[in-house]
Design an enzyme around this catalytic site. Structure first.
Site, PDB file in Angstrom:
ATOM      1  CG  HIS A   1      -5.475   0.226  -3.951  1.00  6.64           C
ATOM      2  ND1 HIS A   1      -4.754   0.283  -2.779  1.00  6.64           N
ATOM      3  CD2 HIS A   1      -6.276  -0.875  -3.851  1.00  6.64           C
ATOM      4  CE1 HIS A   1      -5.110  -0.715  -1.994  1.00  6.64           C
ATOM      5  NE2 HIS A   1      -6.013  -1.438  -2.617  1.00  6.64           N
TER       6      HIS A   1
ATOM      7  NE  ARG B   1      -3.455  -2.374   2.813  1.00  9.36           N
ATOM      8  CZ  ARG B   1      -3.122  -3.529   3.400  1.00  9.36           C
ATOM      9  NH1 ARG B   1      -1.892  -3.689   3.882  1.00  9.36           N
ATOM     10  NH2 ARG B   1      -3.995  -4.513   3.495  1.00  9.36           N
TER      11      ARG B   1
ATOM     12  NE  ARG C   1      -3.353  -4.012  -1.202  1.00  4.16           N
ATOM     13  CZ  ARG C   1      -2.664  -4.669  -0.270  1.00  4.16           C
ATOM     14  NH1 ARG C   1      -1.362  -4.594  -0.247  1.00  4.16           N
ATOM     15  NH2 ARG C   1      -3.294  -5.399   0.634  1.00  4.16           N
TER      16      ARG C   1
ATOM     17  CG  HIS D   1      -6.010  -9.072   1.904  1.00  2.00           C
ATOM     18  ND1 HIS D   1      -6.336  -9.656   0.699  1.00  2.00           N
ATOM     19  CD2 HIS D   1      -5.780  -7.764   1.629  1.00  2.00           C
ATOM     20  CE1 HIS D   1      -6.292  -8.750  -0.257  1.00  2.00           C
ATOM     21  NE2 HIS D   1      -5.962  -7.594   0.272  1.00  2.00           N
TER      22      HIS D   1
ATOM     23  CE1 TYR E   1      -6.368  -8.537  -6.588  1.00  2.00           C
ATOM     24  CE2 TYR E   1      -6.253  -9.146  -4.277  1.00  2.00           C
ATOM     25  CZ  TYR E   1      -6.104  -8.211  -5.273  1.00  2.00           C
ATOM     26  OH  TYR E   1      -5.691  -6.936  -4.973  1.00  2.00           O
TER      27      TYR E   1
END
Length: 277
Positions: free
Chosen positions: A173, A65, A176, A200, A210
């Protein structure tokens, strides 16, 4: 918030009924993440201003991040071991005199070690070799060596990169998301491993974002991950300790990552100068 205020007014006798009773909120549609191919990622790095190519490359091939990227210090980098440690994030505290604060991530999952490929390690070493003194040993500091705020990073690094690459549609973002897609596409990593690398807290969040990228493996393992909270990796990895081939990198807790070496999770070639021998 409005519904809560009106409910309190009704309890206090100021309203007979709730004005919002029966009103349905419109369905919110979140923006779908955009991911780049490996070739497009290389082009993005090359399009960045020279002083910021290393930062863009690090974001693209680690999935950090922005606050984590700007909070990196020299002590967080283990280049011989090809990993970096995420120990803090850089946030801006508003007030009369806004200031930057380096603090621990919001969740324990944010504290993690992230594998880096050799080419990125070489680029980071070259960057450190030419980097002068910085506040707190910041790896990606401002031109005068102070901590770099997010707004200044957007102005000096990200927006020029996006414009030069002709990708105004991208957000930072999305780098990422691109890192996550490259990890899944080029390493055969499982979603439980991706959860650890991205920091996460819940495997369900990783699956939501994903899961569609690994449809063939979804029905074999992801449903089990969700049921058991991603803990099946403990059986595969045999709990904590060093992961074979990881250079002694220890797992932080059972189930964070399976026995596959985290050092090989991103086996992609990053364009950079030849490695020094």
């Amino acid at each position: 918030v409005l519904r809560s205020c009106l409910k309190s007014a009704q309890i206090d006798g100021h309203l007979a009924t709730l004005p919002l009773l029966g009103v349905k909120m419109p369905r919110a549609y979140s923006r779908q993440p955009t991911v780049m191919t490996l070739g497009e990622a290389f082009q993005m790095v090359q399009a960045a201003p020279p002083d910021w190519q290393c930062a863009i490359a690090t974001a693209l091939f680690t999935g950090l991040r922005l606050g984590e990227l700007l909070g990196l210090t020299r002590e967080d980098l283990d280049l011989p071991g090809r990993r970096l440690s995420v120990r803090a994030t850089l946030t801006e505290v508003s007030g009369r005199r806004p200031r930057l604060l380096r603090e621990e991530p919001k969740s324990r999952a944010g504290l993690r070690q992230v594998p880096i490929v050799e080419a990125l390690a070489v680029r980071l070493q070259d960057h450190l070799d030419t980097l002068g003194p910085t506040d707190g040993g910041a790896v990606f500091a401002s031109p005068v060596g102070t901590w770099m705020s997010k707004s200044n990073f957007y102005r000096d690094a990200w927006k020029p990169t996006r414009t030069a690459a002709g990708r105004e549609d991208l957000t930072f973002h999305d780098l990422r998301h691109t890192a996550a897609s490259l990890l899944l596409a080029h390493s055969g990593a499982e979603l439980a491993e991706l959860k650890f690398v991205l920091g996460h807290s819940q495997i369900a969040h990783t699956v939501d974002l994903y899961g569609h990228l690994v449809p063939g493996r979804y029905f074999k393992g992801v449903a089990r991950d969700v049921r058991h909270g991603g803990q099946h990796g403990a059986a595969a990895g045999g709990g904590g300790g060093a992961v074979p081939g990881s250079g002694g990198c220890a797992t932080s807790s059972a189930g964070d990552v399976t026995a596959r070496s985290r050092a090989s999770l991103l086996p992609v070639a990053l364009p950079c100068r030849p490695s020094r021998r």
